[in-house]
Design an enzyme around this catalytic site. Structure first.
Site, short mmCIF file in Angstrom:
data_model
loop_
_atom_site.label_atom_id
_atom_site.label_comp_id
_atom_site.label_asym_id
_atom_site.label_seq_id
_atom_site.Cartn_x
_atom_site.Cartn_y
_atom_site.Cartn_z
CG ASP A 120 1.06 -7.49 -1.15
OD1 ASP A 120 2.05 -7.30 -0.32
OD2 ASP A 120 -0.16 -7.30 -1.03
CE1 TYR A 122 -3.74 -9.34 5.88
CE2 TYR A 122 -4.33 -11.35 6.63
CZ TYR A 122 -4.36 -10.34 6.71
OH TYR A 122 -5.48 -9.66 6.98
CG HIS A 127 -1.68 -6.08 8.69
ND1 HIS A 127 -1.84 -4.61 8.42
CD2 HIS A 127 -1.82 -6.24 7.16
CE1 HIS A 127 -2.76 -4.25 7.23
NE2 HIS A 127 -2.50 -5.54 6.77
NE ARG A 136 -12.09 -12.36 9.19
CZ ARG A 136 -10.40 -11.68 8.68
NH1 ARG A 136 -10.37 -11.18 7.74
NH2 ARG A 136 -9.64 -11.79 9.85
CD GLU A 203 -1.72 -2.94 2.21
OE1 GLU A 203 -2.30 -3.25 2.73
OE2 GLU A 203 -0.88 -4.24 1.74
CD GLU A 205 2.58 -4.97 1.47
OE1 GLU A 205 4.10 -5.70 0.90
OE2 GLU A 205 1.66 -4.87 1.10
CG ASP A 237 0.19 -3.43 -2.77
OD1 ASP A 237 0.60 -2.96 -3.47
OD2 ASP A 237 -0.31 -4.65 -2.12
NE ARG A 241 -6.27 -0.36 3.83
CZ ARG A 241 -6.04 -1.37 3.38
NH1 ARG A 241 -5.79 -2.77 3.51
NH2 ARG A 241 -4.90 -0.68 3.38
CD GLN A 244 -8.33 -4.57 1.72
OE1 GLN A 244 -8.02 -3.75 1.39
NE2 GLN A 244 -8.32 -5.97 2.04
CE LYS A 257 -4.55 -4.53 -0.96
NZ LYS A 257 -4.02 -4.22 0.95
CB THR A 261 2.95 -2.06 -6.46
OG1 THR A 261 1.12 -2.79 -5.86
CG2 THR A 261 3.11 -2.22 -5.39
CB THR A 352 0.58 -3.93 5.92
OG1 THR A 352 0.29 -4.40 4.78
CG2 THR A 352 0.75 -2.41 6.43
CD GLU A 366 -2.17 -1.88 10.42
OE1 GLU A 366 -2.00 -2.89 11.33
OE2 GLU A 366 -1.53 -1.76 9.52
#
Length: 410
Positions: A120, A122, A127, A136, A203, A205, A237, A241, A244, A257, A261, A352, A366
């Site tokens: 997978d 990113y 995203h 963060r 997610e 994808e 996916d 949260r 994670q 994760k 899937t 995503t 999001e």
């Protein structure tokens, strides 16, 4: 000509002759699984037509999985696609093809291929920026390496499941609710709690399915993308949260994760998406030669795929795949540049898909800026999409659906 023949697909049908995705099906008669092609609201038994027509590819189409066809290589993929197109559109084949069309709602669809490995990525800048600001705060949203390589992680192939498979709410460790910002336990910061995830997410994808393998120690260059990748499918996916952020430093997500899937049961061949090829976003940082797609070669492109996410029937987002910073050809090149091999049935997903607008994001994380609401038990998520086809047509991407089941632990 029969008045209501399933061969008479309405003009503009998104599952018309420009699409022709592959799947594996059985009928109520109990015959062995075999390869089928979706055409309108029907499934063509390609094995039966191939046998009747004396096709040299009959054995590939009679297999109980797409793997033999996928491994046969691009010249065979193109030849089979040309045969199927003729069977469905050439009047000379009408009498042979029509008896082998089955109503879509009268067949059972199966997992189209056995997943070898699952990676997978990113690869959406929108995203990654959104997630960076949520997870963060106060730091740079993108990590220093993000514009230099397609970040990815190795997922769990054994829990890749076909569309419609229920998804059990995962359980795991998470930060205590009283101290959601705590990075490590301490006397003042109690240790983790264990239980079913309370922040279950999706997610949206796009997955790429490898057909032709590569030997270990031999990288696959960007230019060889279409020689190795058989087709695409939509992917959900699923993500926990709350699990994670507690587990992902320093090695990245694992149990958040790996529990499920979901992929679509129909695989759209790359050749169906030629009209959907578009230039990728502008590169803001110089790329190393194996990733550099600033020239005009055939694989310097992304795909204009328009996704839609629905929860319990309500559309909540429409993510645009054309905005993805890293392309599928770059992802395959990066995945193998260290000498890693790929195998028939390997699946790698885009990460995503999110666009720049609030209603274009591919996750609830999001969409709600990390505040929820999250998925509840009993919720059904459906992701579907389409791509521009030739002469103004649309190419439908088969949907991927799943319903949340409660964790049996409560």
């Amino acid at each position: 000509m029969s008045e209501h023949s399933p061969l008479d697909v309405p003009e503009g049908d998104p599952f018309g002759p420009h699409n022709l995705p592959y799947g594996v099906f059985t009928t109520a008669s109990g015959a062995n699984p075999r390869v089928g092609v979706r055409y309108g609201d029907s499934v063509l038994d390609t094995a039966a037509v191939a046998a009747a027509a004396g096709s040299p590819h009959a054995a590939l189409l009679a297999a109980p999985t797409l793997a033999p066809l996928m491994a046969a290589g691009r010249p065979v993929w193109q030849a089979v696609r040309a045969e199927v197109t003729a069977w469905l559109t050439d009047p000379a084949h009408r009498a042979a093809a029509e008896p082998h069309l089955h109503r879509l709602d009268g067949v059972t669809l199966h997992m189209p291929f056995d997943v070898g490995d699952y990676v997978d990525f990113y690869s959406s800048e929108h995203h990654a920026g959104n997630v960076g600001r949520i997870f963060r705060p106060g730091e740079e949203p993108l990590t220093p390496n993000w514009k230099h390589l397609p970040i990815g992680y190795h997922g769990r192939a054994g829990t890749v499941v076909p569309s419609g498979t229920p998804v059990v709410r995962p359980a795991g460790q998470r930060k205590p609710a009283a101290d959601p910002a705590a990075a490590q336990p301490s006397p003042a910061r109690p240790g983790p709690v264990f239980g079913p995830s309370v922040r279950l997410d999706i997610e949206a994808e796009v997955g790429f399915v490898v057909g032709v393998p590569s030997p270990m120690g031999t990288p696959v260059p960007r230019a060889a993308f279409r020689d190795h990748v058989f087709g695409v499918c939509l992917v959900n996916d699923w993500s926990a949260r709350d699990i994670q952020p507690w587990e992902q430093r320093p090695l990245g997500p694992h149990q958040a994760k790996s529990f499920a899937t979901s992929i679509a049961r129909w695989i759209t061949p790359l050749d169906a998406l030629d009209a959907a090829r578009v230039a990728p976003p502008e590169r803001t940082h110089p790329l190393l030669p194996y990733l550099d797609d600033t020239g005009a070669d055939e694989e310097s492109h992304g795909y204009d795929l328009r996704l839609e996410v629905r929860i319990n029937g309500e559309a909540v987002s429409r993510p645009p795949f054309a905005t993805m910073y890293w392309t599928a050809a770059q992802q395959l090149a990066h995945m193998t540049v260290n000498g890693a091999s790929v195998r028939t049935g390997d699946l790698y997903a885009s990460g995503t898909v999110s666009g720049p607008e609030p209603d274009q994001v591919g996750s609830l994380l999001e969409l709600t800026k990390g505040e929820g609401p999250w998925l509840a038990d009993g919720d059904t998520v459906v992701i579907d999409g389409w791509a521009p086809g030739p002469n103004g047509t649309r190419i439908a991407l088969a949907d991927v659906a799943g319903r949340v089941k409660p964790n049996p632990a409560g």
